[in-house]
Design a protein around this motif. Sequence first.
Motif, PDB file in Angstrom:
ATOM      1  N   SER A   1       0.846  -1.192   0.000  1.00 57.25           N
ATOM      2  CA  SER A   1       0.000   0.000   0.000  1.00 57.25           C
ATOM      3  C   SER A   1       0.880   1.242   0.000  1.00 57.25           C
ATOM      4  CB  SER A   1      -0.996  -0.006   1.160  1.00 57.25           C
ATOM      5  OG  SER A   1      -0.334  -0.096   2.373  1.00 57.25           O
ATOM      6  N   GLN A   2       2.102   1.117   0.553  1.00 56.84           N
ATOM      7  CA  GLN A   2       3.046   2.234   0.456  1.00 56.84           C
ATOM      8  C   GLN A   2       3.519   2.410  -0.991  1.00 56.84           C
ATOM      9  OE1 GLN A   2       3.912   4.445   2.849  1.00 56.84           O
ATOM     10  NE2 GLN A   2       5.000   5.548   1.228  1.00 56.84           N
ATOM     11  N   TYR A   3       3.782   1.301  -1.693  1.00 52.63           N
ATOM     12  CA  TYR A   3       4.211   1.406  -3.096  1.00 52.63           C
ATOM     13  C   TYR A   3       3.145   2.138  -3.897  1.00 52.63           C
ATOM     14  CZ  TYR A   3       7.780  -2.008  -1.896  1.00 52.63           C
ATOM     15  OH  TYR A   3       8.827  -2.639  -1.315  1.00 52.63           O
ATOM     16  N   SER A   4       1.911   1.784  -3.569  1.00 49.27           N
ATOM     17  CA  SER A   4       0.806   2.395  -4.273  1.00 49.27           C
ATOM     18  C   SER A   4       0.808   3.913  -4.054  1.00 49.27           C
ATOM     19  CB  SER A   4      -0.419   1.707  -3.721  1.00 49.27           C
ATOM     20  OG  SER A   4      -1.524   2.103  -4.266  1.00 49.27           O
ATOM     21  N   LYS A   5       1.112   4.326  -2.802  1.00 47.86           N
ATOM     22  CA  LYS A   5       1.201   5.769  -2.522  1.00 47.86           C
ATOM     23  C   LYS A   5       2.395   6.387  -3.252  1.00 47.86           C
ATOM     24  CE  LYS A   5      -0.538   5.303   2.143  1.00 47.86           C
ATOM     25  NZ  LYS A   5       0.017   5.084   3.486  1.00 47.86           N
ATOM     26  N   ASN A   6       3.543   5.676  -3.238  1.00 46.10           N
ATOM     27  CA  ASN A   6       4.723   6.184  -3.931  1.00 46.10           C
ATOM     28  C   ASN A   6       4.415   6.399  -5.408  1.00 46.10           C
ATOM     29  OD1 ASN A   6       5.966   5.731  -1.507  1.00 46.10           O
ATOM     30  ND2 ASN A   6       7.274   4.048  -2.205  1.00 46.10           N
ATOM     31  N   ILE A   7       3.704   5.416  -5.990  1.00 41.66           N
ATOM     32  CA  ILE A   7       3.397   5.483  -7.417  1.00 41.66           C
ATOM     33  C   ILE A   7       2.513   6.687  -7.702  1.00 41.66           C
ATOM     34  CG2 ILE A   7       2.154   4.336  -9.289  1.00 41.66           C
ATOM     35  CD1 ILE A   7       3.128   1.653  -7.960  1.00 41.66           C
ATOM     36  N   SER A   8       1.484   6.896  -6.874  1.00 41.97           N
ATOM     37  CA  SER A   8       0.587   7.999  -7.215  1.00 41.97           C
ATOM     38  C   SER A   8       1.287   9.335  -6.980  1.00 41.97           C
ATOM     39  CB  SER A   8      -0.739   7.889  -6.458  1.00 41.97           C
ATOM     40  OG  SER A   8      -0.558   8.180  -5.119  1.00 41.97           O
ATOM     41  N   ASP A   9       2.223   9.358  -5.998  1.00 42.97           N
ATOM     42  CA  ASP A   9       3.017  10.577  -5.824  1.00 42.97           C
ATOM     43  C   ASP A   9       3.868  10.825  -7.069  1.00 42.97           C
ATOM     44  OD1 ASP A   9       4.147  12.621  -3.772  1.00 42.97           O
ATOM     45  OD2 ASP A   9       5.939  11.679  -4.641  1.00 42.97           O
TER      46      ASP A   9
ATOM     47  N   THR B   1       7.389   7.485   2.999  1.00 40.87           N
ATOM     48  CA  THR B   1       6.753   8.779   2.717  1.00 40.87           C
ATOM     49  C   THR B   1       7.782   9.897   2.827  1.00 40.87           C
ATOM     50  OG1 THR B   1       4.729   7.876   3.635  1.00 40.87           O
ATOM     51  CG2 THR B   1       4.811  10.248   3.343  1.00 40.87           C
ATOM     52  N   LEU B   2       8.659   9.769   3.800  1.00 41.73           N
ATOM     53  CA  LEU B   2       9.722  10.767   3.945  1.00 41.73           C
ATOM     54  C   LEU B   2      10.626  10.780   2.708  1.00 41.73           C
ATOM     55  CD1 LEU B   2      11.262  12.821   5.687  1.00 41.73           C
ATOM     56  CD2 LEU B   2      12.526  10.923   6.685  1.00 41.73           C
ATOM     57  N   ALA B   3      10.865   9.588   2.155  1.00 44.55           N
ATOM     58  CA  ALA B   3      11.712   9.512   0.955  1.00 44.55           C
ATOM     59  C   ALA B   3      11.076  10.277  -0.197  1.00 44.55           C
ATOM     60  CB  ALA B   3      11.929   8.056   0.558  1.00 44.55           C
ATOM     61  N   ASN B   4       9.743  10.307  -0.255  1.00 45.94           N
ATOM     62  CA  ASN B   4       9.066  11.023  -1.340  1.00 45.94           C
ATOM     63  C   ASN B   4       9.120  12.533  -1.141  1.00 45.94           C
ATOM     64  OD1 ASN B   4       8.402   8.579  -2.379  1.00 45.94           O
ATOM     65  ND2 ASN B   4       6.282   8.575  -1.662  1.00 45.94           N
ATOM     66  N   ASP B   5       9.253  12.965   0.108  1.00 44.23           N
ATOM     67  CA  ASP B   5       9.240  14.399   0.371  1.00 44.23           C
ATOM     68  C   ASP B   5      10.182  14.689   1.540  1.00 44.23           C
ATOM     69  OD1 ASP B   5       8.618  17.005   0.231  1.00 44.23           O
ATOM     70  OD2 ASP B   5       6.511  16.804   0.802  1.00 44.23           O
ATOM     71  N   PRO B   6      11.490  14.581   1.279  1.00 48.44           N
ATOM     72  CA  PRO B   6      12.465  14.528   2.383  1.00 48.44           C
ATOM     73  C   PRO B   6      12.586  15.814   3.196  1.00 48.44           C
ATOM     74  CG  PRO B   6      13.459  13.860   0.298  1.00 48.44           C
ATOM     75  CD  PRO B   6      12.155  14.483  -0.026  1.00 48.44           C
TER      76      PRO B   6
END
Lengths: 419, 482
Positions: free
Chosen positions: A64-72, B120-125
């Motif tokens: 579910s985190q990958y899914s969030k990473n992808i949409s980001d 999440t931190l990796a996406n927006d550090p």
Amino acid sequence: MSDMTRVTQRSASMLMVADLEQSLQSLTGYEQEAATGKQINQPSDNPAGTSEVLALNTQLGRYSQYSKNISDGQSWLNTADTTLGSAITALNKVQTDVLSGANASASDSTSDQALSQEVLAIKQELLGLAGTTYNNRPIFAGTYGVSPYPLAAGGASLAGAAAPAASTTITTGTNDTLTYSLGGNAESLTVPAGTYTPSQLAVAVQGASNGNLVASINSSGALALTATAQAGGASVQVIGGDAAGALGFTTTPSTVASGSVGDPTSTSYDPSVAYAYAGSANPVTRVVAPGQTENVSLTGPQVFGSGSSSVFALLDTISQDLANGNTAALSGTDLSALQSAINTFTQAQGNAGAVGAALATDATQASNKIAALQDQVATLSDADEDQVATNLDLASASYQAALETTAKVIQPSLAEFLS
Amino acid sequence: VGLSGLEADQVGLDTVGQNVANASTQGYVDESVDLGAIGSVQHVGFDQSAFDEPGDGVQVEGIRRLDNTYLQAQSYAAQGDQGMLSAQQSGLQAIQQNFPEPSGNGISTELTQYWQDWSTLANDPSDSATRSTLVEDAGSLTSSLNQTSSALSTLSQQTVQDIQSTLSEVNQDASQIASLNLSISQGTGSGADVNEMEDQRDQLVSQLSNQLGVNVSYNSDGSVNVESGGEALVSGHNSQQLSLSTAGPPYSLVWSDDQTTYQPSSGALAGMLDVVNNYVPNYQNGLDQVAQSLMGSVNHAMSTGYDLNGNQGVPFFLGTGAADIEVNPAIAADPSEIAAAATPTPAGSSATNQDGSVAAEVGELPNSQTATMLEPAGGWAAGGSASSWTGATTTTTGTEADVAYNQLVSGIGQATSSVNNQYSAQQTVTTNVNSALQSATGVNTDEELTNMVLYQNAYDASAKFITTVQETLQSLIAMVNG
């Protein structure tokens, strides 16, 4: 029940109580299952199943985190795509201007001036697009949170004498200072003592300037000091200080440099400084699956270029050629350079689209995986409602039967028949 | 002769009364009257006739307890096993309650959230809200670990108290058995009725066998010896005391006579000692491994990274194990010190560092079974201060935290489920043995009432005999007088 020959009232009641307890226990177990809807309510209900459910839940958390990473990543790419689209539209407008400038009669200088101004305005628009952010983060600056071309609006620049080759080292002593003035105000900086290559020294000087100066090595290998946008437009003069010599300046006050490095009409114009890329070349990636990342970034140099070869420098040249009525350059080098710049942008947009498509595939895979994992978890941990209901009925019936039997089996003794 | 019959029947009826009254008394052993015929007096002298004479009536030779030492011993053994399993079961169930898995309220869910925060931190550090969320979630994860660890310690302390109160019961039972032994042996010597004292004593031994596995042997004077693990707890009218060793775990029992230590293998005490000596320390250790894996893996990653201020990473967690793991207070105060980036921004650059590759690496840790871990200089015990995480640290490969936690929880589930099964099997055995013992030695009221009718009829018959003898004598007297 036992097959004892002798039965006493107490032994009979002991066995009956034990049977009743057992019956009640299984009833309670099924009741808990029915109430929580879960087969596994504590680890001991099914230790191996618990272990599996925990491992599956860990994976579920990852996907579910990958899914969030992808949409980001997708949002990031969408921003890039829109920005590139706007840039292409703007550059097409420049192409029209160039063509009309190349075909205009030499005497039509008023309209050439207007076209020249328009191209400069488009350059500003492109600089604005280059600074586009997604979620407060510049998308064309790699892994640095910085405006990718910060000096485009910077002030005057002053270069020292040609510096030594890049490999030589320059040693600075303790408290070596450089005094300079910005817009007539005297300032001073102290270069940290140490041994530097010319480019390291530039970094050190810039760091010591409190954000007033950007120090860089210019195309002729000299240290160039440029007033930053925050000190915008200010004139720069090196006054002296014991580090001045080491930095390639004389200890007597230099000439005052004025104007702006990003202004092609100014004497300070220096595209190599003005359009130097301040971001990083490191890609921005999103983790989309275990061990798999997608690069969602386009760095400034990949699209806009940097320094003298940047699209901004090209537009400066075009605007000058338009102003000067240089039709030969306009229809020759300018047009072909512009065409290749447009191609670069179109390709970049295509690349972004390809990564976007890859992300869409990743998104589908992630959501399929999530569904599969949820299914596995449900199979392991959710109670089969029909089964539980049936078991509960059976257990309840057998408990009642046990109660009734017990009531009958605790028989009257001989005492009731003796009178 | 007739009177002896009446008396014997009277005793028989009294015994029936006693049995029926005690049909439901725990530990009461059925009693029966032993009757014997009184032989005729031998005529000595000239008249040694060859014909038999009738005897002189009946006498009560004793009231016998219908006990069964074989079943009794089996019952003691079964109760010892059940006592042990019951203590193990309640200990394990109490341990298991601290691991509410896989409900979604346990540490596993917090771990998942914690890893997600890193991604999440990796996406927006550079986002401070993202950093604060990570610090908060990491804080609730560490406090869950702290609480679970302290709950296990509390459980261990409570169990030690339970052991002590059980020991004082055991000691009291032992000295009571010894004093009953004394009364019984004196009573047996003087021929007094000791049945009720024996019942009471056997009841105490039975209680004792639940708490401490015992072997019982019977002496000729009616007293019993009770021993456990080869040492006599009660020997005739002497008894000794057991106490708990002062230091532990591992704790052991100490005999008062020779101060030797003892680990019982049966009875509630054995089960409770198992909880404090084995289960709790094992699971504390497992929990420590989870905490150490968390600390080691993240701190290792931090040591390779750079924070938002361009400084090399500081440890994210501090601590020595599950009991004291905490988010480094420096990071909690300033989350910008989390080293999310693999490379710093150039010195003097005003750029914020948007590189999140170290954070991304941390977020991916739960995908593998093992993790590269930094061990504090001086070993785990020294991990409480930030300075011990720099310098002479060692890098090892350890089990990843989720995997370690999973192993811990399934281990607890396995142990609990296995003890649950053993306990219910043992419960059946104990019930059957006790019921068999009850069958052999308990009171069947139908039987007693039948005996009552028998004695009543016999009494009637004896009375009739006396009346008949009296009538015969009166007829004789009348004839003589007449």
